[in-house]
Design a protein around this motif. Sequence first.
Motif, PDB file in Angstrom:
ATOM      1  N   ASP A 142       0.813  -1.215   0.000  1.00 48.85           N
ATOM      2  CA  ASP A 142       0.000   0.000   0.000  1.00 48.85           C
ATOM      3  C   ASP A 142       0.848   1.267   0.000  1.00 48.85           C
ATOM      4  O   ASP A 142       0.370   2.331  -0.397  1.00 48.85           O
ATOM      5  CB  ASP A 142      -0.936   0.019   1.217  1.00 48.85           C
ATOM      6  N   SER A 143       2.087   1.153   0.452  1.00 47.29           N
ATOM      7  CA  SER A 143       2.961   2.326   0.502  1.00 47.29           C
ATOM      8  C   SER A 143       4.415   1.880   0.406  1.00 47.29           C
ATOM      9  O   SER A 143       4.748   0.720   0.697  1.00 47.29           O
ATOM     10  CB  SER A 143       2.751   3.105   1.802  1.00 47.29           C
ATOM     11  N   ILE A 144       5.272   2.810   0.018  1.00 42.40           N
ATOM     12  CA  ILE A 144       6.707   2.514  -0.013  1.00 42.40           C
ATOM     13  C   ILE A 144       7.219   2.277   1.403  1.00 42.40           C
ATOM     14  O   ILE A 144       8.090   1.426   1.620  1.00 42.40           O
ATOM     15  CB  ILE A 144       7.467   3.665  -0.696  1.00 42.40           C
ATOM     16  N   GLU A 145       6.660   2.992   2.355  1.00 41.79           N
ATOM     17  CA  GLU A 145       7.083   2.815   3.753  1.00 41.79           C
ATOM     18  C   GLU A 145       6.816   1.386   4.216  1.00 41.79           C
ATOM     19  O   GLU A 145       7.637   0.785   4.932  1.00 41.79           O
ATOM     20  CB  GLU A 145       6.346   3.809   4.665  1.00 41.79           C
ATOM     21  N   GLU A 146       5.673   0.822   3.827  1.00 42.25           N
ATOM     22  CA  GLU A 146       5.375  -0.566   4.194  1.00 42.25           C
ATOM     23  C   GLU A 146       6.363  -1.515   3.524  1.00 42.25           C
ATOM     24  O   GLU A 146       6.816  -2.490   4.131  1.00 42.25           O
ATOM     25  CB  GLU A 146       3.950  -0.916   3.787  1.00 42.25           C
ATOM     26  N   THR A 147       6.722  -1.229   2.264  1.00 44.33           N
ATOM     27  CA  THR A 147       7.712  -2.043   1.565  1.00 44.33           C
ATOM     28  C   THR A 147       9.049  -2.013   2.297  1.00 44.33           C
ATOM     29  O   THR A 147       9.690  -3.055   2.495  1.00 44.33           O
ATOM     30  CB  THR A 147       7.898  -1.537   0.123  1.00 44.33           C
ATOM     31  N   LEU A 148       9.479  -0.839   2.718  1.00 49.03           N
ATOM     32  CA  LEU A 148      10.742  -0.705   3.450  1.00 49.03           C
ATOM     33  C   LEU A 148      10.708  -1.490   4.753  1.00 49.03           C
ATOM     34  O   LEU A 148      11.703  -2.128   5.141  1.00 49.03           O
ATOM     35  CB  LEU A 148      11.030   0.769   3.727  1.00 49.03           C
ATOM     36  N   GLU A 149       9.566  -1.480   5.400  1.00 50.33           N
ATOM     37  CA  GLU A 149       9.426  -2.223   6.658  1.00 50.33           C
ATOM     38  C   GLU A 149       9.560  -3.725   6.424  1.00 50.33           C
ATOM     39  O   GLU A 149      10.245  -4.434   7.174  1.00 50.33           O
ATOM     40  CB  GLU A 149       8.065  -1.906   7.282  1.00 50.33           C
ATOM     41  N   VAL A 150       8.924  -4.222   5.348  1.00 50.16           N
ATOM     42  CA  VAL A 150       9.005  -5.654   5.038  1.00 50.16           C
ATOM     43  C   VAL A 150      10.437  -6.037   4.672  1.00 50.16           C
ATOM     44  O   VAL A 150      10.941  -7.084   5.099  1.00 50.16           O
ATOM     45  CB  VAL A 150       8.032  -6.017   3.902  1.00 50.16           C
ATOM     46  N   ILE A 151      11.112  -5.187   3.888  1.00 52.28           N
ATOM     47  CA  ILE A 151      12.513  -5.474   3.547  1.00 52.28           C
ATOM     48  C   ILE A 151      13.347  -5.595   4.822  1.00 52.28           C
ATOM     49  O   ILE A 151      14.178  -6.515   4.952  1.00 52.28           O
ATOM     50  CB  ILE A 151      13.091  -4.371   2.631  1.00 52.28           C
ATOM     51  N   TYR A 159      17.491 -13.287   4.579  1.00 48.86           N
ATOM     52  CA  TYR A 159      17.294 -13.499   3.145  1.00 48.86           C
ATOM     53  C   TYR A 159      18.361 -12.769   2.336  1.00 48.86           C
ATOM     54  O   TYR A 159      18.786 -11.673   2.691  1.00 48.86           O
ATOM     55  CB  TYR A 159      15.886 -13.068   2.733  1.00 48.86           C
ATOM     56  N   LYS A 160      18.789 -13.399   1.230  1.00 47.00           N
ATOM     57  CA  LYS A 160      20.002 -12.963   0.531  1.00 47.00           C
ATOM     58  C   LYS A 160      19.759 -12.197  -0.764  1.00 47.00           C
ATOM     59  O   LYS A 160      20.711 -11.753  -1.402  1.00 47.00           O
ATOM     60  CB  LYS A 160      20.886 -14.180   0.251  1.00 47.00           C
ATOM     61  N   ARG A 161      18.502 -12.050  -1.161  1.00 47.32           N
ATOM     62  CA  ARG A 161      18.171 -11.277  -2.353  1.00 47.32           C
ATOM     63  C   ARG A 161      16.734 -10.803  -2.233  1.00 47.32           C
ATOM     64  O   ARG A 161      15.878 -11.521  -1.723  1.00 47.32           O
ATOM     65  CB  ARG A 161      18.365 -12.130  -3.603  1.00 47.32           C
ATOM     66  N   PHE A 162      16.460  -9.592  -2.703  1.00 46.26           N
ATOM     67  CA  PHE A 162      15.139  -8.998  -2.526  1.00 46.26           C
ATOM     68  C   PHE A 162      14.556  -8.632  -3.880  1.00 46.26           C
ATOM     69  O   PHE A 162      15.113  -7.818  -4.608  1.00 46.26           O
ATOM     70  CB  PHE A 162      15.239  -7.761  -1.623  1.00 46.26           C
ATOM     71  N   PRO A 183      21.300   0.793   0.560  1.00 44.33           N
ATOM     72  CA  PRO A 183      22.131   1.013  -0.639  1.00 44.33           C
ATOM     73  C   PRO A 183      22.852  -0.225  -1.146  1.00 44.33           C
ATOM     74  O   PRO A 183      23.255  -0.257  -2.312  1.00 44.33           O
ATOM     75  CB  PRO A 183      23.128   2.079  -0.179  1.00 44.33           C
ATOM     76  N   ASN A 184      23.013  -1.248  -0.305  1.00 49.29           N
ATOM     77  CA  ASN A 184      23.890  -2.354  -0.684  1.00 49.29           C
ATOM     78  C   ASN A 184      23.210  -3.711  -0.794  1.00 49.29           C
ATOM     79  O   ASN A 184      23.876  -4.706  -1.120  1.00 49.29           O
ATOM     80  CB  ASN A 184      25.051  -2.453   0.315  1.00 49.29           C
ATOM     81  N   ILE A 185      21.917  -3.810  -0.518  1.00 50.58           N
ATOM     82  CA  ILE A 185      21.290  -5.133  -0.575  1.00 50.58           C
ATOM     83  C   ILE A 185      21.167  -5.599  -2.027  1.00 50.58           C
ATOM     84  O   ILE A 185      20.983  -4.793  -2.944  1.00 50.58           O
ATOM     85  CB  ILE A 185      19.896  -5.147   0.098  1.00 50.58           C
ATOM     86  N   PRO A 186      21.284  -6.912  -2.274  1.00 51.41           N
ATOM     87  CA  PRO A 186      21.028  -7.447  -3.625  1.00 51.41           C
ATOM     88  C   PRO A 186      19.549  -7.243  -3.960  1.00 51.41           C
ATOM     89  O   PRO A 186      18.665  -7.801  -3.309  1.00 51.41           O
ATOM     90  CB  PRO A 186      21.384  -8.926  -3.490  1.00 51.41           C
ATOM     91  N   LEU A 187      19.289  -6.443  -4.975  1.00 52.38           N
ATOM     92  CA  LEU A 187      17.937  -5.971  -5.258  1.00 52.38           C
ATOM     93  C   LEU A 187      17.603  -6.173  -6.728  1.00 52.38           C
ATOM     94  O   LEU A 187      18.445  -5.956  -7.607  1.00 52.38           O
ATOM     95  CB  LEU A 187      17.854  -4.477  -4.905  1.00 52.38           C
ATOM     96  N   MET A 188      16.382  -6.613  -7.004  1.00 54.20           N
ATOM     97  CA  MET A 188      15.925  -6.770  -8.374  1.00 54.20           C
ATOM     98  C   MET A 188      14.474  -6.322  -8.486  1.00 54.20           C
ATOM     99  O   MET A 188      13.762  -6.207  -7.485  1.00 54.20           O
ATOM    100  CB  MET A 188      16.066  -8.222  -8.846  1.00 54.20           C
ATOM    101  N   PRO A 315      20.334 -16.546  -5.790  1.00 52.21           N
ATOM    102  CA  PRO A 315      19.280 -16.944  -4.840  1.00 52.21           C
ATOM    103  C   PRO A 315      17.910 -16.950  -5.501  1.00 52.21           C
ATOM    104  O   PRO A 315      17.556 -16.038  -6.254  1.00 52.21           O
ATOM    105  CB  PRO A 315      19.364 -15.873  -3.746  1.00 52.21           C
ATOM    106  N   GLY A 316      17.136 -17.978  -5.223  1.00 51.42           N
ATOM    107  CA  GLY A 316      15.807 -18.110  -5.809  1.00 51.42           C
ATOM    108  C   GLY A 316      14.716 -17.568  -4.914  1.00 51.42           C
ATOM    109  O   GLY A 316      14.969 -16.896  -3.906  1.00 51.42           O
ATOM    110  N   ASP A 317      13.458 -17.889  -5.288  1.00 56.36           N
ATOM    111  CA  ASP A 317      12.284 -17.399  -4.553  1.00 56.36           C
ATOM    112  C   ASP A 317      11.729 -18.431  -3.573  1.00 56.36           C
ATOM    113  O   ASP A 317      10.616 -18.267  -3.088  1.00 56.36           O
ATOM    114  CB  ASP A 317      11.173 -17.035  -5.548  1.00 56.36           C
ATOM    115  N   THR A 318      12.463 -19.493  -3.304  1.00 59.33           N
ATOM    116  CA  THR A 318      11.934 -20.575  -2.464  1.00 59.33           C
ATOM    117  C   THR A 318      12.093 -20.222  -0.990  1.00 59.33           C
ATOM    118  O   THR A 318      12.928 -20.792  -0.286  1.00 59.33           O
ATOM    119  CB  THR A 318      12.634 -21.903  -2.793  1.00 59.33           C
ATOM    120  N   ALA A 319      11.300 -19.276  -0.535  1.00 59.66           N
ATOM    121  CA  ALA A 319      11.361 -18.857   0.869  1.00 59.66           C
ATOM    122  C   ALA A 319      10.709 -19.912   1.762  1.00 59.66           C
ATOM    123  O   ALA A 319      10.125 -20.891   1.286  1.00 59.66           O
ATOM    124  CB  ALA A 319      10.677 -17.507   1.033  1.00 59.66           C
TER     125      ALA A 319
END
Length: 369
Positions: A142-151, A159-162, A183-188, A315-319
């Motif tokens: 619902d918001s970027i702030e919520e996304t940041l919280e989940v990250i 977790y090794k990739r987002f 700034p440094n997390i593996p992000l896609m 890293p895959g999506d198999t959480a």
Amino acid sequence: MKITEVTLRHMKMDLLYPFTTSFGTEYDKDFILVEAKTEDGLTGWAENVAMPTPYYNEETVKTNWHLLEDFLLPLILNKEFQHPDELTENFFAHIRGNYMAKACLDMAAWDLYAREQNRSLASVLGGTKDQIDVGVSIGIKDSIEETLEVIGERLAEGYKRFKLKIKPGWDVELMDKVRKVYPNIPLMADANSAYTLEDIDLLKALDDYHLMMIEQPLAYNDIIDHADLQAQLKTPICLDESIHSFEDARKAIKLGSCKIINMKIGRIGGLTQAKKIHDYCVEQNVPLWCGGMLEAGIGRAHNIALTALPGFTLPGDTAGSALYWKEDIICPEVIVENGMITVPTSPGIGYEPDMDKINKFTLYSKTYR
């Protein structure tokens, strides 16, 4: 080997949290569970990953049940075969498309084959890893702030990739704010086909955020426009929906349509095709990772076994199960520790189906002999 009985179960499981992509929002998982038995008393399991709606691809739960019941099961029941490869290469060769329907029988046959050999599925596939690295897919919030919280929560869990889902209007600003905080997390970014070449300036703006990849930015069935786009991007393109077969993968790599491939077992017709694409990508130095379709535990177990192959270098999506389900249908559940999953060594998929939970979530079942 001879499969003498197959039970199809129409399952429905509530997701712990809604999962939103450019396609829409999913609140539950509606799928077919496959249980195959041999004349020797072995049982193999698989999940069909078709969705109730034809939004990801043209297949659905209902059309897959129809294909399984009326076409695919009659081809294999009570027929001798020595190796699971024979299902794809011989039994199903004349059936066009319908990869997800084919995949679930292929996967069940591979589970049976591994159990017959008294070896793990990862081992018979050629897996070389004791553990696999795990990333996480984060839907549109619902918001970027919520996304940041989940990250932040997932980062603390190791977790090794987002992977962040994007769509027009939820893309550059999102990445900008995420990169300022992390700034440094593996992000896609995963676009799920939400853009066209008319959006090229916007997509080129994502180059500034040092992403591992942009997944499937253009049409679900395209490899030509992706080649044009990749030539103008610094960020690697990863193809998902466009790759349905070995030939799709070969042509996309030859054309320069992508630099990375997301492997989903259901999308490409099963583990036999997955191995063939894996081996080719290793030859071509194209990195692979294993994507997810919000699988429950049995589908997740197949993904873990496949990811043990050496070509899966990202890293895959198999959480873990606990990110998606209040209770999963396997025992033990899939557990992530420090961003890694231990690859099971017991025969077959390495996790035992929990029949009480399976029965709890079954809407309808039918057995074919």
